[in-house]
Scaffold this motif. Structure first.
Motif, PDB file in Angstrom:
ATOM      1  N   PHE A  18      43.643  16.172  43.429  1.00 18.61           N
ATOM      2  CA  PHE A  18      44.599  15.804  44.482  1.00 18.61           C
ATOM      3  C   PHE A  18      45.483  16.987  44.858  1.00 18.61           C
ATOM      4  O   PHE A  18      45.831  17.826  44.028  1.00 18.61           O
ATOM      5  N   SER A  19      45.860  17.063  46.140  1.00 14.90           N
ATOM      6  CA  SER A  19      46.816  18.067  46.585  1.00 14.90           C
ATOM      7  C   SER A  19      47.490  17.598  47.869  1.00 14.90           C
ATOM      8  O   SER A  19      47.065  16.619  48.487  1.00 14.90           O
ATOM      9  N   VAL A  20      48.541  18.292  48.262  1.00 13.18           N
ATOM     10  CA  VAL A  20      49.184  18.100  49.559  1.00 13.18           C
ATOM     11  C   VAL A  20      49.446  19.478  50.138  1.00 13.18           C
ATOM     12  O   VAL A  20      49.706  20.433  49.405  1.00 13.18           O
ATOM     13  N   ASP A  21      49.365  19.595  51.451  1.00 12.19           N
ATOM     14  CA  ASP A  21      49.623  20.881  52.091  1.00 12.19           C
ATOM     15  C   ASP A  21      51.122  21.028  52.335  1.00 12.19           C
ATOM     16  O   ASP A  21      51.807  20.050  52.648  1.00 12.19           O
TER      17      ASP A  21
ATOM     18  N   GLU B  62      43.832  24.121  62.150  1.00 13.79           N
ATOM     19  CA  GLU B  62      44.544  25.237  61.540  1.00 13.79           C
ATOM     20  C   GLU B  62      44.664  25.121  60.025  1.00 13.79           C
ATOM     21  O   GLU B  62      45.155  26.030  59.375  1.00 13.79           O
ATOM     22  N   PHE B  63      44.205  24.010  59.463  1.00 13.20           N
ATOM     23  CA  PHE B  63      44.309  23.833  58.017  1.00 13.20           C
ATOM     24  C   PHE B  63      43.211  24.631  57.295  1.00 13.20           C
ATOM     25  O   PHE B  63      42.180  24.985  57.891  1.00 13.20           O
ATOM     26  N   LYS B  64      43.439  24.888  56.016  1.00 17.25           N
ATOM     27  CA  LYS B  64      42.499  25.693  55.230  1.00 17.25           C
ATOM     28  C   LYS B  64      41.400  24.796  54.662  1.00 17.25           C
ATOM     29  O   LYS B  64      41.378  24.458  53.480  1.00 17.25           O
ATOM     30  N   TYR B  65      40.483  24.421  55.528  1.00 16.27           N
ATOM     31  CA  TYR B  65      39.383  23.563  55.100  1.00 16.27           C
ATOM     32  C   TYR B  65      38.397  24.353  54.233  1.00 16.27           C
ATOM     33  O   TYR B  65      38.271  25.568  54.361  1.00 16.27           O
ATOM     34  N   GLU B  66      37.685  23.621  53.402  1.00 16.79           N
ATOM     35  CA  GLU B  66      36.625  24.248  52.613  1.00 16.79           C
ATOM     36  C   GLU B  66      35.516  24.719  53.543  1.00 16.79           C
ATOM     37  O   GLU B  66      35.115  24.020  54.457  1.00 16.79           O
ATOM     38  N   LYS B  67      35.048  25.926  53.288  1.00 14.58           N
ATOM     39  CA  LYS B  67      33.976  26.487  54.136  1.00 14.58           C
ATOM     40  C   LYS B  67      32.614  25.964  53.682  1.00 14.58           C
ATOM     41  O   LYS B  67      32.381  25.780  52.515  1.00 14.58           O
TER      42      LYS B  67
END
Length: 223
Positions: free
Chosen positions: A177-180, A218-223
């Motif tokens: 789990f995380s939050v930006d 603009e979020f850091k999505y997994e590539k």
């Protein structure tokens, strides 16, 4: 009661490609403008209200300067409480290094779920970082009864949110789990009318995005 969490604005370690953590970077001009925009919007909330408030800030320059900008805009008459326990995760010998220099000292964990691994010599583990933030804040303030404005860092704010939701690091890792938490973002926690720990606003950067979309791409999505 409420807890307002503000991440510092853009800092020189972002623009100079330095490591973050305990690198004592300063706000850039853009970062100061970002925090000013957040402060102006917060001031509209507090205008005409006699609200007892404490302002706590990390003692690193990028956070303490952000707190000062906010305090001035709010007309805050008290003392800003500068707290070492609100610092970002200690990155040990990598503090002050460029990202390229730091790579030479980076110790890769066996998995992303490691909680007692040190990425850099002299640095903190995820468990140690979480305990420092949480034990420090819950000892310093009555988080269920006081109005707090806390100016800190991405990891620190994440840890406070995890604890507010009743999660320790083992649970955070187990649920992956995380939050930006973006620079100059505002998050609002509080106890709602059903006596629940609530997240009323999370990672709000609307003060930086007038006339734009939601920033979906603009979020850091997994590539």
């Amino acid at each position: 009661m409420m807890i307002i969490l503000v991440r510092h604005g853009e800092a020189t370690h972002h623009t100079q490609r330095l490591t973050g953590g305990w690198t004592d970077s300063q706000l850039t001009e853009k970062g100061r403008a970002q925090i000013k925009a957040a402060a102006v919007k917060l001031a509209k909330d507090f205008a005409g209200r006699n609200c007892k408030l404490r302002i706590l800030a990390s003692d690193l320059q990028r956070a303490s300067a952000s707190a000062q900008i906010i305090a001035e805009e709010l007309g805050f008459k008290g003392e800003i409480e500068h707290c070492r326990f609100l610092r970002e995760k200690n990155n040990g010998i990598a503090a002050g290094m460029t990202e390229e220099e730091a790579k030479k000292h980076f110790c890769k964990p066996a998995s992303e779920q490691e909680l007692d691994h040190r990425n850099y010599p002299g640095g903190e583990t995820r468990n140690e970082f979480y305990r420092r933030n949480v034990h420090g804040l819950w000892h310093r303030a009555d988080v269920d009864k006081e109005n707090l404005l806390i100016v800190a860092h991405k990891g620190t704010i994440q840890n406070i949110i995890f604890r507010w939701l009743g999660m320790d690091m083992q649970q955070v890792a187990a649920f992956n789990f995380s939050v930006d938490v973006q620079p100059a973002s505002v998050t609002v926690l509080g106890i709602n009318k059903w006596h629940e720990h609530a997240v009323f606003r999370l990672n709000d950067v609307s003060h930086l995005t007038q006339g734009k979309g939601f920033g979906v791409f603009e979020f850091k999505y997994e590539k």
